[in-house]
Design a protein around this motif. Structure first.
Motif, mmCIF file in Angstrom:
data_model
loop_
_atom_site.group_PDB
_atom_site.id
_atom_site.type_symbol
_atom_site.label_atom_id
_atom_site.label_comp_id
_atom_site.label_asym_id
_atom_site.label_seq_id
_atom_site.Cartn_x
_atom_site.Cartn_y
_atom_site.Cartn_z
ATOM 1 N N ARG A 133 -2.710 -28.256 77.859
ATOM 2 C CA ARG A 133 -1.815 -29.295 77.353
ATOM 3 C C ARG A 133 -2.666 -30.528 77.075
ATOM 4 N NH1 ARG A 133 1.478 -25.996 76.697
ATOM 5 N NH2 ARG A 133 3.545 -25.729 77.608
ATOM 6 N N PRO A 134 -2.269 -31.316 76.067
ATOM 7 C CA PRO A 134 -3.070 -32.520 75.803
ATOM 8 C C PRO A 134 -2.940 -33.524 76.942
ATOM 9 C CG PRO A 134 -1.058 -32.546 74.524
ATOM 10 C CD PRO A 134 -1.110 -31.213 75.185
ATOM 11 N N THR A 135 -4.037 -34.206 77.232
ATOM 12 C CA THR A 135 -3.976 -35.247 78.273
ATOM 13 C C THR A 135 -3.499 -36.563 77.657
ATOM 14 O OG1 THR A 135 -6.308 -35.588 77.873
ATOM 15 C CG2 THR A 135 -5.719 -34.263 79.783
ATOM 16 N N GLY A 136 -3.690 -36.695 76.333
ATOM 17 C CA GLY A 136 -3.242 -37.919 75.651
ATOM 18 C C GLY A 136 -2.089 -37.610 74.725
ATOM 19 N N PRO A 137 -2.041 -38.302 73.584
ATOM 20 C CA PRO A 137 -0.973 -38.035 72.617
ATOM 21 C C PRO A 137 -1.050 -36.603 72.074
ATOM 22 C CG PRO A 137 -2.237 -40.007 72.023
ATOM 23 C CD PRO A 137 -2.951 -39.356 73.144
#
Lengths: 171, 209
Positions: B68-72
């Protein structure tokens, strides 16, 4: 309450399609600031849709480049920050001066510390503690000489650091 | 220090997937943009069947994948889409090469695919050198951008701020931020395309003494 939108004059290009600004906004996920009718046009019009894909790829690439640029900038700024040599030297000198009276009793301190560790310390420090006890015994005789030598050595280091700092600042 | 290392490791190690309706909703909302990126990479019209297939595959990988992305989510998802589309282009190239020879090869083993991946010209020595040069040009282009344009790009990409937040931070209208970001991107695109322009210039005939 309506959210702020892009001004009218930025919405359309001369050919009647969506402007680069609009495509950039949509590529950046800023759909809320573009009028819904224009968003619908971009998604349905093959020309605008093609440009939107290019704008999104450019946004992706620009993000990578800007991240690289920011990392390089940060590294460069870190290099520019001068090392506090003078403050270090002054601190070291003060520490030496403060420790001088203590240096005279260093052998006794080492001896008593070693003894306490031998008596009550865990087994893995006993070997080292025996060494300290030996050191204490050996240097009792010449403790004054050892203290003065240690002090002189520390002062020499501090002086060397201070000279180097002064030279670096001058250059 | 140790905590920072663990935090970094956490971002690198794939996290277990748990159903996340909010994330899935965010991914679904980005579908038109993903499709546009795929069409752009494949150089196909947006209603081409391959564009739809690759878009679907990219979204599936995003939702069902282990990371999963850690940012946007947007740049991460577009990166996934670009990757899947490039995979299709490589597969097409391989097929073309096989059938142009006349005799189809045996089915590719996993090791063959691995070798192809390693030998991908996108990661070769020459390509790395070109990439370094390209990056240097982009760095120069970014360095000479006007202050507002550069700040807008840095705040958007570096700090992940929305246009409205950038406008508030820099105390300028929203339209100005959008214009600055567009101009900054144009400068980056120009820097990236300098190489093509240079290579398309006619070369001077070599003079002999």
């Amino acid at each position: 309450m309506s959210a702020e939108m892009l001004p009218e004059d930025l919405l359309y290009a001369e050919n009647g399609h969506a402007s680069d600004v609009v495509l950039t906004c949509l590529a950046d996920g800023e759909k809320a600031i573009v009028p819904p009718a224009l968003v619908a046009h971009v998604l349905a019009c093959p020309t605008c849709h093609g440009h939107l894909g290019n704008a999104a790829l450019l946004s992706l690439r620009a993000g990578e480049e800007v991240a690289h640029h920011l990392a390089a900038k940060k590294a460069h700024e870190a290099k520019l920050v001068p090392s506090p040599y003078l403050a270090l030297a002054a601190g070291l000198l003060l520490a030496i001066l403060g420790a001088l009276p203590r240096l005279a009793t260093l052998p006794e301190d080492a001896l008593s510390f070693g003894k306490s560790m031998v008596e009550g310390g865990p087994s893995f420090v006993r070997t080292a503690s025996h060494g300290m006890v030996e050191l204490g015994h050996a240097s009792e005789q010449g403790r004054l000489v050892a203290s003065i030598a240690a002090g002189a050595l520390l002062l020499a280091v501090a002086a060397a650091l201070a000279r180097r700092a002064a030279r670096a600042q001058a250059s | 220090m140790l905590a920072a290392l663990f935090e970094k490791a956490e971002t690198l190690v794939a996290r277990p997937v748990t159903p996340d309706p909010a994330f899935e909703g965010e991914v679904a909302a980005l579908r038109p943009l993903v499709r546009a990126v795929v069409a752009s990479v494949l150089r196909e019209p947006h209603d081409h069947p391959d564009v739809e297939d690759v878009t679907q595959e990219a979204l599936r990988r995003a939702v069902e994948g282990k990371s999963r992305p850690t940012g946007p989510a947007r740049p991460w998802l577009l990166g996934v889409a670009r990757h899947v589309a490039l995979d299709l282009i490589r597969a097409r190239r391989r097929d073309r090469a096989r059938f142009e020879d006349g005799v189809p090869d045996a089915p590719e083993s996993a090791s063959t695919l691995l070798i192809e991946r390693i030998a991908d010209p996108g990661h070769g020595a020459v390509e790395s050198l070109l990439e370094t040069e390209r990056r240097a040009r982009v760095m120069r282009a970014l360095a000479i951008l006007p202050e507002g344009t550069r700040s807008a790009l840095e705040l958007f990409h570096g700090e992940g701020l929305a246009y409205a937040q950038i406008a508030a931070r820099l105390e300028v209208p929203l339209g100005t931020v959008a214009t600055w970001v567009t101009r900054g991107r144009k400068a980056i695109a120009d820097a990236l395309s300098e190489e093509d322009a240079a290579s398309s210039k006619p070369t001077e005939p070599r003079r002999t003494p």
